[in-house]
Design an enzyme around this catalytic site. Sequence first.
Site, mmCIF file in Angstrom:
data_model
loop_
_atom_site.group_PDB
_atom_site.id
_atom_site.type_symbol
_atom_site.label_atom_id
_atom_site.label_comp_id
_atom_site.label_asym_id
_atom_site.label_seq_id
_atom_site.Cartn_x
_atom_site.Cartn_y
_atom_site.Cartn_z
ATOM 1 C CE LYS A 264 46.618 3.946 0.479
ATOM 2 N NZ LYS A 264 45.978 3.702 -0.819
ATOM 3 C CB THR A 265 45.812 9.764 -1.298
ATOM 4 O OG1 THR A 265 45.120 8.565 -0.957
ATOM 5 C CG2 THR A 265 45.329 10.262 -2.635
ATOM 6 C CG ASP B 258 47.147 4.212 -4.519
ATOM 7 O OD1 ASP B 258 47.800 3.772 -3.550
ATOM 8 O OD2 ASP B 258 46.174 4.984 -4.389
ATOM 9 C CD GLU B 259 44.318 1.098 -2.538
ATOM 10 O OE1 GLU B 259 44.805 0.276 -1.731
ATOM 11 O OE2 GLU B 259 43.496 1.977 -2.222
ATOM 12 C CD GLN C 180 44.105 -0.097 3.979
ATOM 13 O OE1 GLN C 180 43.121 0.339 3.404
ATOM 14 N NE2 GLN C 180 45.101 0.676 4.372
ATOM 15 N NE ARG D 206 39.167 2.669 4.875
ATOM 16 C CZ ARG D 206 40.400 2.987 4.519
ATOM 17 N NH1 ARG D 206 40.607 3.905 3.609
ATOM 18 N NH2 ARG D 206 41.455 2.409 5.083
#
Length: 733
Positions: free
Chosen positions: A38-39, A220-221, A251, A603
């Site tokens: 994603k990043t 983002d997010e 998430q 994570r």
Amino acid sequence: MPSSRADSIIADLTESQREAVTYGDGPLLVVAGAGSGKTRVITRRIAWLLEHGTPADGVVAVTFTNKAADEMRRRVEALVGTAVYVTTFHSFCSRLLRREISRIGRDQGFTIYDRSDSLRVLRRIIKQRDLDPATFAPRDIMEFISLRKDRVIGPAKAREDAYGIEDQTKADVYAAYEQVLAESNALDFDDLLLKTLDVFNRAPEVLQYYQDKYLQVLVDEYQDTNLPQHLIARALQGRHRNITAVGDPDQMIYTWRGARLENLMEFEEDFPGAHVVTLERNYRSTANILRASSTCIRNNVFRRPKDLWTEREDGAQITVAQFRDSYAEGRWVADKVSDLLGEGVSPNEIALFYRTKFQSVPFEDAFATLALPHQVVDNVGFFDRRGVKDLRAYLQLMVNPRDNEACLRVINTPARGIGAKTVERLMASAGERGSLLTAVRRAEQVEGLSNRAKSAVARFWALYEDLNAIQASGVADLIGKLVDRTGYLERQPAEERADAEEVVGQFIGYARQYDERTPEGGLMSFLEQAALVSDVDGWNAQAGAVPFMTLHSAKGLEFDAVFVVGCEDDVLPHRRALEDHVHDSEQSALEEERRLFYVGMTRARHQLFLTHSDRRIVRGRDEPGMPSRFLYELPEEGVVRVLGPRSKPGAGSASGFRQEMAHVLKTKRSGLQVLDGDGTRLAPGVRVSHPQWGEGEIIESTPLGTRHSVRVSFHDHGTMTLLLAAEDIDRQE
DNA sequence: TAAACCGTTGTTTTT
DNA sequence: CAACGGTTTA
């Protein structure tokens, strides 16, 4: 005109990642599963846009924390050598309002109130109105207000919607609260977003300016944005409609803060013609970790099914371990971490997550005992400490003389003879319009003040003028001089002195860093940064220490090895969370807790440990605990369950525990005396004396944050490891 | 006015 | 077991 650099931006991407990165004009939604890059997609997309004609100052990217923003800015710069504007919603709004807030009749020198400031305001209003503190607890009203602000509901509408006298009263308090904040020229966190929307609504030309400026908006997010944030994003994409939203519904963990999954799920309706790219391949975790986390999250009913896949090997088994109590849990985790470090895993690549902050304590002790480097990630806690809040209030009052909350805080701190009655009379004299500080200036004319009170108030005014006249070379210097002139430390009660000195020292250190990073910054922007810090912002990822943090803070990060501790019912899922009425059902509350657990698990790249205890200390009480229901949802395959030692501590050390029993002392009053040197140095070879264990010699001393882990060989009692803070050492005269 | 005392209360997560 | 609020006392 794809240059070779543009080619290299997408060279190592997969088909779907490339599709997202190179998508042309118009709204784009990237639904990105955990670990799907994603990043990487968002940074590459920014780089791609820059390479294809978008000017650097035509981009604004919004992340969840300042830390994430810094990281993203750094990555983009590494790719294309250009800095872009990466920020958080709150910082973005704050910066915008400093320029534009006059459009809605407010002053640009506003103060940002945090939760505790808001609570103090509410406490005052509640007291003033003589409301029953049982039905109208400040927290409850805060929740009432915040819930409405998250939905862009003002006091008038809240009052209209109120059903029953209780909500009506709360709505009235809401209205009063708004007024108090306006009088103090203060904004709370939610206001930063709402006032920005106000500006956009009331001054269309301002909105148009920003729409023209920001040709590309990236967020983002997105699953954790609330309604105001969604509206701001939508307003900004205006006519060019170039918005990229990235997120993962699995998430979403901030419902209690107003996050709306609809922002993401209904994206195509809000942004007609939106293109959707889904990333389902996981590059981060081993197959075992992916299988376990996917199996668990599949229990969520309110969910769009998604199947992450990987080509990775199974990897190590996931360990689920059960212990007698949280201290045994802590020792085992510390032991495991010690093994990992021994195998060459970097401490930066190991992390420990818990549901609630107070769970860190047994782990801190266990890590300190083995002298393992660790860092408790709790930035906000630092800015909430009394000394820091006091000094910030002084600074705030210098920037914004109307800030009554700041004035109330410092007017008698340190004590200077201005008591509650005097303050009350000053407030009354200030009345509806004038600020408390104005009343202070005109103390002579305030009715009902004794001469003694008048002169005390006059001295405070003189001090304030004196502070304003300070010539300082930077914020750190200013704070230093402020501490001197207010006599802040000298007038501190003796037992709190050492504590206060430490806090002040740290705050000045923080300010010094600010001065170095932003020499032109100025006081106002310093205070703004201090108000908008998040916990993870204070974490140094290169520090060579294992970070301890909440599952909420862990979002967006990844590590080789992850420990999720305290996996017990009532903790994870948290009991209070299930009672929370922010959710429309207990089911949906439970599902959010499961997502939190899912965030924690995903994570991990290689190794995952999930631990729980039969007993833990809650509020000083020893309470029993049951394994988290989520642990029963894990698959058999790839998961191994182990049982920690049942025996009492010290009585035999069966499974690989350190033979040498260590004693961790409470940080206060350990009674340790240093016999050599200047009486404070904790170096090897220095002789020390302890009231219980007699004399000994330091073998080893390792700094651990503000404390030291010190191994001492006592002549009669063997080797002990002590955890010491500076104030623990009795200085020898 | 302020320090010292005592009892109650509560703790999820955070920009 | 803290932290905070309210009370009493110097």
